[in-house]
Design a protein around this motif. Structure first.
Motif, PDB file in Angstrom:
ATOM      1  N   ARG A 137       0.815  -1.228   0.000  1.00  0.00           N
ATOM      2  CA  ARG A 137       0.000   0.000   0.000  1.00  0.00           C
ATOM      3  C   ARG A 137       0.846   1.275   0.000  1.00  0.00           C
ATOM      4  O   ARG A 137       0.321   2.362  -0.283  1.00  0.00           O
ATOM      5  CB  ARG A 137      -0.941   0.005   1.209  1.00  0.00           C
ATOM      6  CG  ARG A 137      -2.063  -1.024   1.113  1.00  0.00           C
ATOM      7  CD  ARG A 137      -2.963  -0.927   2.336  1.00  0.00           C
ATOM      8  NE  ARG A 137      -3.586   0.389   2.421  1.00  0.00           N
ATOM      9  CZ  ARG A 137      -4.793   0.676   1.944  1.00  0.00           C
ATOM     10  NH1 ARG A 137      -5.498  -0.253   1.329  1.00  0.00           N
ATOM     11  NH2 ARG A 137      -5.295   1.889   2.067  1.00  0.00           N
ATOM     12  N   GLY A 186      -9.976  -0.735  -2.991  1.00  0.00           N
ATOM     13  CA  GLY A 186     -10.791  -1.923  -3.217  1.00  0.00           C
ATOM     14  C   GLY A 186     -11.347  -2.085  -4.610  1.00  0.00           C
ATOM     15  O   GLY A 186     -12.075  -3.039  -4.880  1.00  0.00           O
ATOM     16  N   ARG A 212      -6.259  -8.903  -0.757  1.00  0.00           N
ATOM     17  CA  ARG A 212      -6.873  -8.825   0.571  1.00  0.00           C
ATOM     18  C   ARG A 212      -6.356  -9.937   1.472  1.00  0.00           C
ATOM     19  O   ARG A 212      -6.028 -11.032   1.006  1.00  0.00           O
ATOM     20  CB  ARG A 212      -8.398  -8.938   0.452  1.00  0.00           C
ATOM     21  CG  ARG A 212      -9.024  -7.884  -0.455  1.00  0.00           C
ATOM     22  CD  ARG A 212     -10.529  -8.091  -0.578  1.00  0.00           C
ATOM     23  NE  ARG A 212     -11.125  -7.188  -1.552  1.00  0.00           N
ATOM     24  CZ  ARG A 212     -11.525  -5.952  -1.277  1.00  0.00           C
ATOM     25  NH1 ARG A 212     -11.416  -5.485  -0.038  1.00  0.00           N
ATOM     26  NH2 ARG A 212     -12.056  -5.189  -2.213  1.00  0.00           N
ATOM     27  N   ASP A 213      -6.289  -9.647   2.781  1.00  0.00           N
ATOM     28  CA  ASP A 213      -5.964 -10.689   3.731  1.00  0.00           C
ATOM     29  C   ASP A 213      -7.236 -11.455   4.071  1.00  0.00           C
ATOM     30  O   ASP A 213      -8.311 -11.183   3.523  1.00  0.00           O
ATOM     31  CB  ASP A 213      -5.291 -10.112   4.988  1.00  0.00           C
ATOM     32  CG  ASP A 213      -6.188  -9.116   5.726  1.00  0.00           C
ATOM     33  OD1 ASP A 213      -7.414  -9.093   5.472  1.00  0.00           O
ATOM     34  OD2 ASP A 213      -5.659  -8.359   6.562  1.00  0.00           O
ATOM     35  N   ARG A 217      -9.204  -7.088   4.464  1.00  0.00           N
ATOM     36  CA  ARG A 217      -8.499  -5.796   4.391  1.00  0.00           C
ATOM     37  C   ARG A 217      -7.556  -5.790   3.195  1.00  0.00           C
ATOM     38  O   ARG A 217      -6.819  -6.745   2.962  1.00  0.00           O
ATOM     39  CB  ARG A 217      -7.712  -5.577   5.680  1.00  0.00           C
ATOM     40  CG  ARG A 217      -6.975  -4.247   5.748  1.00  0.00           C
ATOM     41  CD  ARG A 217      -6.363  -4.076   7.130  1.00  0.00           C
ATOM     42  NE  ARG A 217      -5.399  -5.123   7.418  1.00  0.00           N
ATOM     43  CZ  ARG A 217      -4.084  -5.013   7.195  1.00  0.00           C
ATOM     44  NH1 ARG A 217      -3.599  -3.892   6.693  1.00  0.00           N
ATOM     45  NH2 ARG A 217      -3.277  -5.998   7.500  1.00  0.00           N
ATOM     46  N   ILE A 219      -4.346  -5.222   1.340  1.00  0.00           N
ATOM     47  CA  ILE A 219      -2.958  -5.115   1.790  1.00  0.00           C
ATOM     48  C   ILE A 219      -2.002  -4.778   0.655  1.00  0.00           C
ATOM     49  O   ILE A 219      -0.804  -4.598   0.875  1.00  0.00           O
ATOM     50  CB  ILE A 219      -2.502  -6.424   2.468  1.00  0.00           C
ATOM     51  CG1 ILE A 219      -2.674  -7.609   1.506  1.00  0.00           C
ATOM     52  CG2 ILE A 219      -3.268  -6.657   3.757  1.00  0.00           C
ATOM     53  CD1 ILE A 219      -2.161  -8.923   2.062  1.00  0.00           C
TER      54      ILE A 219
END
Length: 236
Positions: A137, A186, A212-213, A217, A219
């Protein structure tokens, strides 16, 4: 983990510069704590799946760079085995290496499934003919496949933890930043751009998919770049 990898990358760049300058004293000074820095990276206890991948990828890069040194290969192979045991457990059974699966042609518009950490399977990403990269990120490289490394003229170990602007330039980064930010928010992003090289101008397609994890979320982002075929001329 990122700070350690950035320190390692910086030290490698400094050593390369000292070698090119023929400064043996500087090379010796910089090299004195090189093993300690490697030790700090491999003994670091990762706190999430992204850091685990970065750590394992780092050791794999060391194995590749020291492939001609039997002692180094054995040492780094043992380190890799210890890391796998640390994070994934040791069943007490010898690991079986499966036979490579037949490589299948890439279907049109293929985008790997990024759910639940599947993007970490670099064996899949490295078979793709297009340029592929994974960014965190903060716009830093977590992974770059061989095609992208060859295009940028860098080794994988030189890219991990480095800001993307170092490779594409500040001007292009500022133009692309909004796309990165939308992906980190997203969204799936897709756009075309023109790339000029010694072979002339080419139309490229860039696809960005959020990573996403397990908690959902975002990442990071998976970036895929491919040549766009010009439409065929219809003869009447």
């Amino acid at each position: 983990m990122l700070e350690l990898l950035q320190a390692f990358s910086s030290r490698c760049s400094q050593i390369d510069a000292a070698i090119r300058a023929g400064d043996d004293h500087q090379v010796s000074t910089l090299d004195s704590d090189f093993e300690a820095l490697i030790g700090a990276i491999v003994t670091y206890h990762a706190s999430n799946i992204v850091e685990i991948h970065m750590q394992l990828q780092f050791v794999v890069c060391l194995l590749e760079q020291n492939a001609d040194d039997c002692a180094s290969v054995m040492g780094y192979a043992a380190t890799l085995s210890n890391l796998l045991d640390r994070y994934f457990g040791n069943s007490g059974k010898p690991r079986q290496i499966p036979a490579p699966a037949e490589r299948l042609p890439k279907p049109d518009g293929y985008v790997p499934n990024m759910d639940n950490g599947n993007f970490l399977n670099s064996a899949i990403l490295e078979t793709l003919p297009d340029r592929v990269a994974v960014l965190t990120r903060d716009y830093r490289y977590l992974y770059s496949n061989p095609t992208n490394c060859t295009y940028l003229g860098r080794k994988p170990i030189d890219m991990i933890g480095r800001h993307v602007a170092e490779f594409i330039g500040n001007e292009r980064f500022e133009k692309t930043k909004a796309h990165f930010d939308a992906c980190f928010a997203g969204e799936r992003v897709e756009y075309n751009y023109e790339r000029t090289s010694g072979e002339g101008a080419k139309l490229m397609r860039c696809r960005m998919s959020p990573l996403r994890d397990n908690g959902g979320r975002v990442i990071g982002a998976l970036i895929m770049m491919e040549n766009v075929k010009a439409p065929e001329t219809v003869r009447v």
